[in-house]
Design a protein around this motif. Structure first.
Motif, PDB file in Angstrom:
ATOM      1  N   PHE A 157       0.946  -0.974  -0.024  1.00 26.83           N
ATOM      2  CA  PHE A 157       0.052  -0.241  -0.134  1.00 26.83           C
ATOM      3  C   PHE A 157       1.189   0.610  -0.097  1.00 26.83           C
ATOM      4  CE2 PHE A 157      -2.621  -3.076   1.842  1.00 26.83           C
ATOM      5  CZ  PHE A 157      -4.282  -3.096   0.801  1.00 26.83           C
ATOM      6  N   ARG A 158       2.089   1.861  -1.423  1.00 22.26           N
ATOM      7  CA  ARG A 158       2.414   2.988  -1.324  1.00 22.26           C
ATOM      8  C   ARG A 158       2.365   3.098  -2.500  1.00 22.26           C
ATOM      9  NH1 ARG A 158       7.383  -0.551  -1.938  1.00 22.26           N
ATOM     10  NH2 ARG A 158       8.310   1.008  -2.377  1.00 22.26           N
ATOM     11  N   ILE A 159       2.675   4.651  -2.748  1.00 24.54           N
ATOM     12  CA  ILE A 159       2.470   5.426  -4.000  1.00 24.54           C
ATOM     13  C   ILE A 159       3.793   5.984  -4.384  1.00 24.54           C
ATOM     14  CG2 ILE A 159       0.522   6.756  -3.291  1.00 24.54           C
ATOM     15  CD1 ILE A 159       1.273   8.492  -2.536  1.00 24.54           C
ATOM     16  N   LYS A 212       6.474  -4.800  -5.149  1.00 21.41           N
ATOM     17  CA  LYS A 212       5.052  -4.361  -4.255  1.00 21.41           C
ATOM     18  C   LYS A 212       4.438  -2.314  -4.468  1.00 21.41           C
ATOM     19  CE  LYS A 212       6.944  -7.214  -0.514  1.00 21.41           C
ATOM     20  NZ  LYS A 212       6.783  -7.820   0.974  1.00 21.41           N
ATOM     21  N   ASN A 213       3.317  -3.445  -5.832  1.00 21.93           N
ATOM     22  CA  ASN A 213       2.693  -2.181  -5.435  1.00 21.93           C
ATOM     23  C   ASN A 213       0.858  -2.634  -5.481  1.00 21.93           C
ATOM     24  OD1 ASN A 213       0.939   0.365  -6.120  1.00 21.93           O
ATOM     25  ND2 ASN A 213       2.591   1.401  -5.789  1.00 21.93           N
ATOM     26  N   LEU A 214       0.564  -2.488  -4.433  1.00 26.32           N
ATOM     27  CA  LEU A 214      -1.261  -3.308  -4.385  1.00 26.32           C
ATOM     28  C   LEU A 214      -2.523  -2.739  -5.399  1.00 26.32           C
ATOM     29  CD1 LEU A 214      -1.390  -4.937  -1.085  1.00 26.32           C
ATOM     30  CD2 LEU A 214      -1.133  -6.134  -3.672  1.00 26.32           C
ATOM     31  N   TYR A 215      -1.712  -0.867  -5.099  1.00 28.10           N
ATOM     32  CA  TYR A 215      -2.979  -0.152  -6.010  1.00 28.10           C
ATOM     33  C   TYR A 215      -2.745  -0.173  -7.605  1.00 28.10           C
ATOM     34  CZ  TYR A 215      -3.010   2.748  -1.536  1.00 28.10           C
ATOM     35  OH  TYR A 215      -2.860   2.812  -0.046  1.00 28.10           O
ATOM     36  N   VAL A 216      -1.894  -0.443  -7.819  1.00 29.44           N
ATOM     37  CA  VAL A 216      -1.301  -0.888  -9.245  1.00 29.44           C
ATOM     38  C   VAL A 216      -2.161  -1.857  -9.435  1.00 29.44           C
ATOM     39  CG1 VAL A 216      -0.262  -0.570 -11.883  1.00 29.44           C
ATOM     40  CG2 VAL A 216       0.423   1.231  -9.927  1.00 29.44           C
ATOM     41  N   LEU A 217      -2.024  -3.045  -9.205  1.00 35.70           N
ATOM     42  CA  LEU A 217      -2.199  -4.781  -9.263  1.00 35.70           C
ATOM     43  C   LEU A 217      -4.190  -4.073  -8.788  1.00 35.70           C
ATOM     44  CD1 LEU A 217      -0.126  -7.073  -6.910  1.00 35.70           C
ATOM     45  CD2 LEU A 217       0.148  -5.451  -9.820  1.00 35.70           C
ATOM     46  N   GLY A 218      -4.870  -3.545  -8.085  1.00 36.26           N
ATOM     47  CA  GLY A 218      -6.144  -3.610  -7.722  1.00 36.26           C
ATOM     48  C   GLY A 218      -6.977  -2.716  -8.349  1.00 36.26           C
ATOM     49  N   LEU A 219      -5.906  -1.555  -9.157  1.00 44.87           N
ATOM     50  CA  LEU A 219      -6.702  -0.625 -10.375  1.00 44.87           C
ATOM     51  C   LEU A 219      -7.024  -1.254 -11.678  1.00 44.87           C
ATOM     52  CD1 LEU A 219      -7.315   2.464 -11.012  1.00 44.87           C
ATOM     53  CD2 LEU A 219      -4.980   2.641 -11.359  1.00 44.87           C
ATOM     54  N   LEU A 220      -6.248  -2.146 -11.868  1.00 44.85           N
ATOM     55  CA  LEU A 220      -5.650  -2.810 -13.347  1.00 44.85           C
ATOM     56  C   LEU A 220      -7.018  -4.438 -13.707  1.00 44.85           C
ATOM     57  CD1 LEU A 220      -2.035  -2.485 -14.980  1.00 44.85           C
ATOM     58  CD2 LEU A 220      -4.255  -1.295 -15.171  1.00 44.85           C
ATOM     59  N   HIS A 221      -7.198  -4.537 -11.936  1.00 44.51           N
ATOM     60  CA  HIS A 221      -8.004  -5.832 -11.306  1.00 44.51           C
ATOM     61  C   HIS A 221      -9.084  -5.453 -12.177  1.00 44.51           C
ATOM     62  CE1 HIS A 221      -8.881  -9.463  -9.949  1.00 44.51           C
ATOM     63  NE2 HIS A 221      -9.782  -8.799  -9.645  1.00 44.51           N
ATOM     64  N   GLY A 222      -9.287  -4.226 -11.427  1.00 44.75           N
ATOM     65  CA  GLY A 222     -10.672  -3.836 -11.250  1.00 44.75           C
ATOM     66  C   GLY A 222     -10.987  -2.987 -12.602  1.00 44.75           C
ATOM     67  N   TRP A 223     -10.462  -3.208 -13.738  1.00 42.63           N
ATOM     68  CA  TRP A 223     -10.436  -2.161 -15.192  1.00 42.63           C
ATOM     69  C   TRP A 223     -10.557  -4.012 -15.426  1.00 42.63           C
ATOM     70  CZ3 TRP A 223      -7.596   2.931 -15.363  1.00 42.63           C
ATOM     71  CH2 TRP A 223      -7.790   3.843 -14.000  1.00 42.63           C
TER      72      TRP A 223
END
Length: 232
Positions: free
Chosen positions: A81-83, A196-207
């Motif tokens: 969970f990092r930017i 590690k970056n869950l924000y990118v993975l989660g965003l692209l997973h959703g889209w």
């Protein structure tokens, strides 16, 4: 000299700075993820309580994340969970994302299952939240914990493959979802263990997930969940 310093800083930023976590805690987290997967089959597939289960899972795991954060403020960064490396990971993911989108459109066209409508817009907004939770559970807790267990040392390759298999099984009985999530988790696992970056993975997973439903799977999750609630 500058390039060596940059490389050192990147490697240091990816190094776990959290307090040592016991194998017991890591195994309990993996078991909890497995139970969440079982809950998916019971509440989403059998009882058809899709939205309540998703909301409950998000809230329950958010409470756990807060609990761990209060014990160790660095755990969020360690999980991904990092930017600070958002752009770097996004660049790693873009070729896979673009290839996936092209594949979805081609398969959908050949199958005659292209069903793009305005219904996809709410999913593009909301699904990344659930996508981030899924990535946290499967890639962050399963792959991340398997990769750092002390009592058994696993190479990254079996960790990634095992995680991909588990993520695929959770999407049973849809053959297309099982195939799609397997390959998605393979690449996601590789990227996550690298940076590690869950924000990118989660965003692209959703889209990607939303587009996959409306092109390949020929389902309308918005109608199946939200319109049923609105129409009573």
């Amino acid at each position: 000299m500058k390039s060596k310093l940059t490389k050192y800083l990147v490697e240091f930023s990816n190094f776990s700075l959290t307090r040592p976590i016991s194998d017991k805690v890591r195994l309990l987290e993996i078991i909890a993820v497995a139970l969440t997967g079982v809950g998916k089959f019971v509440f989403m597939d059998y009882l058809n309580w899709r939205l309540p289960f998703v909301v409950f899972a998000i809230l329950a795991w958010s409470i756990y994340i807060r609990y761990r954060y209060k014990k160790d403020t660095l755990v969020l960064r360690d999980w991904g969970f990092r930017i600070d490396n958002f752009k770097t990971v996004l660049r790693l993911m873009m070729p896979f994302a673009l290839l996936s989108i092209l594949s979805f459109l081609v398969i959908g066209y050949l199958q005659g299952t292209l069903n793009l409508s305005w219904h996809i817009i709410p999913l593009l907004i909301t699904y990344p939240i659930w996508g981030t939770v899924q990535q946290f559970l499967t890639i962050g807790l399963v792959a991340g914990n398997l990769n750092t267990l002390k009592f058994v040392r696993l190479n990254k390759f079996p960790v990634i493959v095992l995680t991909a298999i588990l993520f695929s099984i959770v999407h049973y009985p849809s053959n297309w979802l099982m195939i799609g999530t397997f390959f998605l988790a393979l690449y996601y696992g590789y990227v996550y263990l690298k940076s590690k970056n869950l924000y990118v993975l989660g965003l692209l997973h959703g889209w990607l997930g939303a587009l996959f439903y409306y092109t390949v799977v020929n389902q309308d999750p918005f109608a199946d969940v939200f319109l049923k609630i609105i129409n009573g």
